[in-house]
Motif scaffolding. Structure first.
Motif, PDB file in Angstrom:
ATOM      1  N   SER A   1     -11.828   6.465  -0.422  1.00  0.00           N
ATOM      2  CA  SER A   1     -11.330   5.237  -0.956  1.00  0.00           C
ATOM      3  C   SER A   1     -10.859   5.446  -2.392  1.00  0.00           C
ATOM      4  N   LEU A   2      -9.752   4.799  -2.731  1.00  0.00           N
ATOM      5  CA  LEU A   2      -9.280   4.860  -4.102  1.00  0.00           C
ATOM      6  C   LEU A   2     -10.036   3.892  -4.988  1.00  0.00           C
TER       7      LEU A   2
ATOM      8  N   VAL B   1     -12.894   2.911   5.148  1.00  0.00           N
ATOM      9  CA  VAL B   1     -11.995   2.543   4.056  1.00  0.00           C
ATOM     10  C   VAL B   1     -11.117   1.377   4.517  1.00  0.00           C
TER      11      VAL B   1
ATOM     12  N   ASP C   1      -8.120   5.298   8.148  1.00  0.00           N
ATOM     13  CA  ASP C   1      -8.961   4.813   7.055  1.00  0.00           C
ATOM     14  C   ASP C   1     -10.135   4.003   7.599  1.00  0.00           C
TER      15      ASP C   1
ATOM     16  N   ASP D   1      -8.686  -1.185  -0.513  1.00  0.00           N
ATOM     17  CA  ASP D   1      -9.258  -0.104  -1.314  1.00  0.00           C
ATOM     18  C   ASP D   1      -8.156   0.782  -1.893  1.00  0.00           C
ATOM     19  N   ARG D   2      -7.024   0.848  -1.212  1.00  0.00           N
ATOM     20  CA  ARG D   2      -5.933   1.731  -1.632  1.00  0.00           C
ATOM     21  C   ARG D   2      -4.865   1.000  -2.439  1.00  0.00           C
TER      22      ARG D   2
ATOM     23  N   ALA E   1      -6.687  12.617  -3.649  1.00  0.00           N
ATOM     24  CA  ALA E   1      -5.660  12.071  -2.763  1.00  0.00           C
ATOM     25  C   ALA E   1      -5.882  12.611  -1.374  1.00  0.00           C
TER      26      ALA E   1
ATOM     27  N   VAL F   1       0.868  -1.188   0.000  1.00  0.00           N
ATOM     28  CA  VAL F   1       0.000   0.000   0.000  1.00  0.00           C
ATOM     29  C   VAL F   1       0.900   1.232   0.000  1.00  0.00           C
TER      30      VAL F   1
ATOM     31  N   ARG G   1       1.436   5.160   0.829  1.00  0.00           N
ATOM     32  CA  ARG G   1       0.875   6.188   1.709  1.00  0.00           C
ATOM     33  C   ARG G   1       1.887   7.318   1.911  1.00  0.00           C
TER      34      ARG G   1
END
Length: 281
Positions: free
Chosen positions: A278-279, A226, A221, A230-231, A273, A186, A188
């Motif tokens: 959620s992405l 989230v 998240d 999701d990311r 962003a 992930v 971040r």
């Protein structure tokens, strides 16, 4: 798990910010990846906690939200009621996607909830944990990158908000207690500046970088509904697709209900962003 030496906890400012958080000793957890189970060299991570007037690495501002807005719901005493022992909620339980209410009652019940969340976190080898992960839909998280009771420092964040986050991002292999034995990459921000309240309701701001920043973002998240996959990019999700589908089937077998979400129907969705969005959904 992380060792206490990873944490830079000797500044007097740190004590002023965090000792009031719990008012009883323990360690700082990293349940933030609810289970950032696999670490690289400890030298990769630093714990940087400072007062509001300190410098943060290069950041761009996110619209700052007050501690209350017209869209916020306040948790009732019923919302904060729980039964011991707490149990970790696993994907795809819909509790993990529900709206989490803000806490406005700082009493003995909240302190007991925090104590039990830390207890569950340590017993499941976590370094962080959010309230919805134990079935309580309120804005509360606990974490301790040391991952061991009695080591590091336990951090409690109530109604946290992200104020700023770094432009620099880092890819890291995350895990989550709500996704047992599943790990994937992930991306971040490397550092964040946040506002929150402590266990007594006192308001403070803090800068986090390295592992603590990642743990916070993972748990934050959760408070927005989230989940860590999701990311992830579609390519990364494909590497854990079979395991996610196994959890969906486990939920259906246990409840007799259809899974509330399916990884096979996951669709890309554009999102700004930052945090709380959620992405992918």
């Amino acid at each position: 798990m992380a060792c206490a030496s990873w944490l830079n906890l000797h500044s007097p400012s740190i004590a002023r910010v965090f000792i009031p958080v719990l008012q009883y000793p323990t360690a700082l957890s990293a349940g933030f990846l609810h289970r950032l189970h696999r670490f690289s060299s400890p030298a990769r991570f630093t714990f940087s906690v400072t007062q509001t007037n300190s410098q943060l690495a290069p950041v761009h501002a996110q619209a700052k939200r007050g501690f209350l807005s017209k869209d916020d719901e306040i948790a009732s005493l019923e919302d904060l009621r729980f039964e011991s022992p707490l149990k970790v909620v696993e994907y795809p339980d819909p509790i993990l996607r529900k709206r989490n209410k803000r806490i406005d009652t700082f009493d003995e019940n909240l302190k007991k909830l925090v104590h039990e969340m830390f207890d569950v976190m340590y017993k499941t080898d976590g370094i962080g944990l959010s309230a919805p992960q134990v079935g309580i839909n309120v804005q509360l998280m606990v974490f301790n990158p040391a991952g061991e009771r009695g080591e590091g420092q336990e951090i409690v964040l109530v109604n946290p908000r992200v104020y700023r986050y770094s432009k620099k991002t880092v890819l890291f292999n995350e895990g989550c207690l709500s996704f047992p034995r599943i790990y994937a990459d992930v991306e971040r921000p490397e550092s964040v500046k946040i506002d929150a309240r402590d266990i007594n309701g006192s308001r403070f701001s803090v800068n986090l970088s390295g592992l603590p920043a990642r743990v916070f973002q993972h748990e934050f998240d959760h408070l927005q509904g989230v989940l860590f996959f999701d990311r992830m990019t579609d390519e990364v999700v494909d590497t854990i697709r079979v395991q996610l589908e196994a959890l969906e089937k486990k939920y259906e077998d246990k409840t007799g209900l259809p899974s509330p979400e399916k990884v096979e129907t996951r669709k890309k969705k554009k999102a700004a962003a930052g945090f709380g969005k959620s992405l992918n959904v």
